[in-house]
Design an enzyme around this catalytic site. Sequence first.
Site, PDB file in Angstrom:
ATOM      1  CE  LYS A  35      -3.971  -2.081   0.135  1.00  0.00           C
ATOM      2  NZ  LYS A  35      -4.445  -2.712   1.330  1.00  0.00           N
ATOM      3  CB  THR A  86     -13.422  -3.113  11.673  1.00  0.00           C
ATOM      4  OG1 THR A  86     -14.245  -2.525  10.654  1.00  0.00           O
ATOM      5  CG2 THR A  86     -12.621  -2.030  12.363  1.00  0.00           C
ATOM      6  CG  ASN A 217     -23.118  -0.036   5.985  1.00  0.00           C
ATOM      7  OD1 ASN A 217     -23.415   0.810   5.132  1.00  0.00           O
ATOM      8  ND2 ASN A 217     -21.877  -0.299   6.297  1.00  0.00           N
ATOM      9  CG  HIS A 220     -27.605   1.691   2.906  1.00  0.00           C
ATOM     10  ND1 HIS A 220     -26.377   2.297   2.964  1.00  0.00           N
ATOM     11  CD2 HIS A 220     -28.502   2.675   3.187  1.00  0.00           C
ATOM     12  CE1 HIS A 220     -26.520   3.577   3.253  1.00  0.00           C
ATOM     13  NE2 HIS A 220     -27.803   3.822   3.394  1.00  0.00           N
ATOM     14  NE  ARG A 262     -40.266   9.888  16.718  1.00  0.00           N
ATOM     15  CZ  ARG A 262     -39.732  10.802  17.519  1.00  0.00           C
ATOM     16  NH1 ARG A 262     -39.124  11.832  17.011  1.00  0.00           N
ATOM     17  NH2 ARG A 262     -39.818  10.680  18.824  1.00  0.00           N
ATOM     18  N   GLY A 264     -39.774   3.117  18.269  1.00  0.00           N
ATOM     19  CA  GLY A 264     -40.936   3.245  19.149  1.00  0.00           C
ATOM     20  C   GLY A 264     -41.586   1.884  19.311  1.00  0.00           C
ATOM     21  CB  CYS A 271     -53.291  -0.745   6.088  1.00  0.00           C
ATOM     22  SG  CYS A 271     -54.813   0.091   5.676  1.00  0.00           S
TER      23      CYS A 271
HETATM   24  N1  LIG Z   1     -14.538   0.041   1.788  1.00  0.00           N
HETATM   25  C1  LIG Z   1     -15.575   0.847   1.951  1.00  0.00           C
HETATM   26  O1  LIG Z   1     -16.336   1.138   1.031  1.00  0.00           O
HETATM   27  C2  LIG Z   1     -15.843   1.426   3.309  1.00  0.00           C
HETATM   28  C3  LIG Z   1     -16.697   2.523   3.420  1.00  0.00           C
HETATM   29  C4  LIG Z   1     -16.912   3.076   4.679  1.00  0.00           C
HETATM   30  C5  LIG Z   1     -16.302   2.539   5.799  1.00  0.00           C
HETATM   31  N2  LIG Z   1     -15.494   1.444   5.649  1.00  0.00           N
HETATM   32  C6  LIG Z   1     -14.844   0.936   6.853  1.00  0.00           C
HETATM   33  O2  LIG Z   1     -13.540   1.520   6.895  1.00  0.00           O
HETATM   34  C7  LIG Z   1     -12.586   0.593   7.402  1.00  0.00           C
HETATM   35  C8  LIG Z   1     -11.510   0.358   6.372  1.00  0.00           C
HETATM   36  O3  LIG Z   1     -12.076  -0.196   5.221  1.00  0.00           O
HETATM   37  P1  LIG Z   1     -11.223  -0.418   3.894  1.00  0.00           P
HETATM   38  O4  LIG Z   1     -12.162  -1.002   2.900  1.00  0.00           O
HETATM   39  O5  LIG Z   1     -10.485   0.835   3.553  1.00  0.00           O
HETATM   40  O6  LIG Z   1     -10.199  -1.528   4.413  1.00  0.00           O
HETATM   41  P2  LIG Z   1      -8.959  -2.164   3.629  1.00  0.00           P
HETATM   42  O7  LIG Z   1      -8.876  -3.576   4.052  1.00  0.00           O
HETATM   43  O8  LIG Z   1      -9.030  -1.841   2.170  1.00  0.00           O
HETATM   44  O9  LIG Z   1      -7.717  -1.370   4.223  1.00  0.00           O
HETATM   45  C9  LIG Z   1      -7.311  -1.470   5.560  1.00  0.00           C
HETATM   46  C10 LIG Z   1      -5.807  -1.190   5.600  1.00  0.00           C
HETATM   47  O10 LIG Z   1      -5.391  -1.069   6.957  1.00  0.00           O
HETATM   48  C11 LIG Z   1      -4.073  -1.545   7.028  1.00  0.00           C
HETATM   49  N3  LIG Z   1      -3.691  -1.739   8.428  1.00  0.00           N
HETATM   50  C12 LIG Z   1      -4.018  -2.757   9.284  1.00  0.00           C
HETATM   51  N4  LIG Z   1      -3.441  -2.548  10.490  1.00  0.00           N
HETATM   52  C13 LIG Z   1      -2.750  -1.393  10.411  1.00  0.00           C
HETATM   53  C14 LIG Z   1      -1.939  -0.643  11.335  1.00  0.00           C
HETATM   54  N5  LIG Z   1      -1.767  -1.032  12.602  1.00  0.00           N
HETATM   55  N6  LIG Z   1      -1.394   0.480  10.897  1.00  0.00           N
HETATM   56  C15 LIG Z   1      -1.568   0.910   9.644  1.00  0.00           C
HETATM   57  N7  LIG Z   1      -2.298   0.240   8.716  1.00  0.00           N
HETATM   58  C16 LIG Z   1      -2.890  -0.884   9.103  1.00  0.00           C
HETATM   59  C17 LIG Z   1      -4.109  -2.791   6.175  1.00  0.00           C
HETATM   60  O11 LIG Z   1      -2.827  -3.214   5.777  1.00  0.00           O
HETATM   61  C18 LIG Z   1      -4.950  -2.300   4.992  1.00  0.00           C
HETATM   62  O12 LIG Z   1      -4.159  -1.767   3.952  1.00  0.00           O
HETATM   63  C19 LIG Z   1     -13.396  -0.656   7.767  1.00  0.00           C
HETATM   64  O13 LIG Z   1     -13.795  -0.561   9.112  1.00  0.00           O
HETATM   65  C20 LIG Z   1     -14.607  -0.569   6.878  1.00  0.00           C
HETATM   66  O14 LIG Z   1     -15.732  -1.255   7.435  1.00  0.00           O
HETATM   67  C21 LIG Z   1     -15.240   0.899   4.441  1.00  0.00           C
END
Ligand SMILES: NC(=O)c1ccc[n+]([C@@H]2O[C@H](COP(=O)([O-])OP(=O)(O)OC[C@H]3O[C@@H](n4cnc5c(N)ncnc54)[C@H](O)[C@@H]3O)[C@@H](O)[C@H]2O)c1
Length: 440
Positions: A35, A86, A217, A220, A262, A264, A271
């Site tokens: 990366k 995550t 999410n 959605h 909301r 509740g 219906c």
């Molecule tokens: N992909 C999406 O469309 C999207 C949208 C909104 C939110 N999210 C959320 O955002 C978060 C990231 O998603 P993503 O798709 O970008 O993940 P990804 O897997 O593409 O990227 C995560 C990156 O974090 C790096 N990483 C892990 N541990 C690390 C550390 N200690 N220090 C530095 N880098 C580290 C990994 O090597 C990896 O490159 C997740 O929680 C996801 O649910 C994702």
Amino acid sequence: MKVAVFGLGYVGSVTAACLAANGHDVWGVDVDTAKVGPITEGHSPVVEPGLDELVAEGVTAGRLHATTDPRLALDGADVSLICVGTPSTSSGSTDLTYIRRAVRDIAEAARMVAPPASGFHSIVVRSTVPPGTVDDVVERVLAEVPDSGDFTFGTAMCPEFLREGSGLADFYDPPFVVVGTRNPKVGTALTDLFGFLPAEVQVVDVRTAEALKYACNAFHATKVSFANEMGRIFRYYGVDSREVMRIFVQDTTLNISPYYLRPGFAFGGSCLPKDLRSVLHLARLNDTDLPLLAGTLTTNELTVRDVVDRVVAGPGREIALLGLSFKTATDDLRESPSVELAERLIGKGYNLRIYDAIVNPSRLVGANLRHVRSKLPHLQRVLTADPVEALRGADLALVSATDSSAISALLTTPPARTIDLSGRLGTEVEALPGYEGVGW
Ligand SMILES: NC(=O)c1ccc[n+]([C@@H]2O[C@H](COP(=O)([O-])OP(=O)(O)OC[C@H]3O[C@@H](n4cnc5c(N)ncnc54)[C@H](O)[C@@H]3O)[C@@H](O)[C@H]2O)c1
């Protein structure tokens, strides 16, 4: 600002490049050289339209850097944005290993580098994490690191709402910018950082911000499955559900709107339950399972059962039920969940007195009087015309009525315990001792 971005996947690389384009000094950190390498060479590490160009611009301008060394990123940095993965564990729980590791990396790196001029550094989670993560995981990891040099930390949750494939457009035009923090300095720093976006920065409780992303999410996913269930059943009837849904979304009053969203009490009335059962019946006729809609009825039933269980778990046998029809401003009692609730509690031996502004003994006439007499004779006996009368001697009030007479009766004759089924009783009632929301 100097901004450190931990995790350079889809979220982190878009965030880093966009903030660099906005003039900030951005340092991306990733444990994965696959990366970091592309960014240092001026390329995007992920496939995302427009990102390659933006990364190249940022790197050429000297505003975007990438490294595997957290110290380079933390040196003098004002903000860390944690964008690590995550993923789900095999049990479905959220694996927070990468979050813990990133927070630890930040705290340990801080010991070895210079703090920002203010000495204050905001640690902000952008990853999607369960409510309580910032309080119980991020703060705990920070407390476990004995020495973070001259840095003072504040924490926050600021969920990301971009979609892959339109990441840049979504970053620049988010549905909302929500910062969950109890530290005003973090609120100010993030308002400065994201203030250029068209959505107003909303500073809220940390757990609200954490839960919001899951709510989005889950909704959605439900929308997709709902549209698909419509298609799966109506295709047996020669219906093109794409056309149905094209028109469906034009109703922005009840269909695509804040309405019915909301928390509740259960839905009811003449219906929704009936028509949902009809669709499920059509599905059965065609050997088709519609688990989302079947689950909707189950969830509704559980909403009533949960209140009964809460009543049974508490003390007292005298109950005032304020509000009987399925919503305000109607006298229609058909399939009202409050009627169902009353019947179950009476069946369990509780003494109920019921007040409803419209379903009122003095006002019951014609068809409604006949309905109450024939279908709900046992309820007719416990209906009162006066909310104060219903509340007199009550141990517990179950309240869906929101008319002013019910509210003032609650304030003048408060029972030991109130369960609010409506969420619209107002702050004065919510401040009463013994107040509980049905789902909050
Ligand atoms: N992909 C999406 O469309 C999207 C949208 C909104 C939110 N999210 C959320 O955002 C978060 C990231 O998603 P993503 O798709 O970008 O993940 P990804 O897997 O593409 O990227 C995560 C990156 O974090 C790096 N990483 C892990 N541990 C690390 C550390 N200690 N220090 C530095 N880098 C580290 C990994 O090597 C990896 O490159 C997740 O929680 C996801 O649910 C994702």
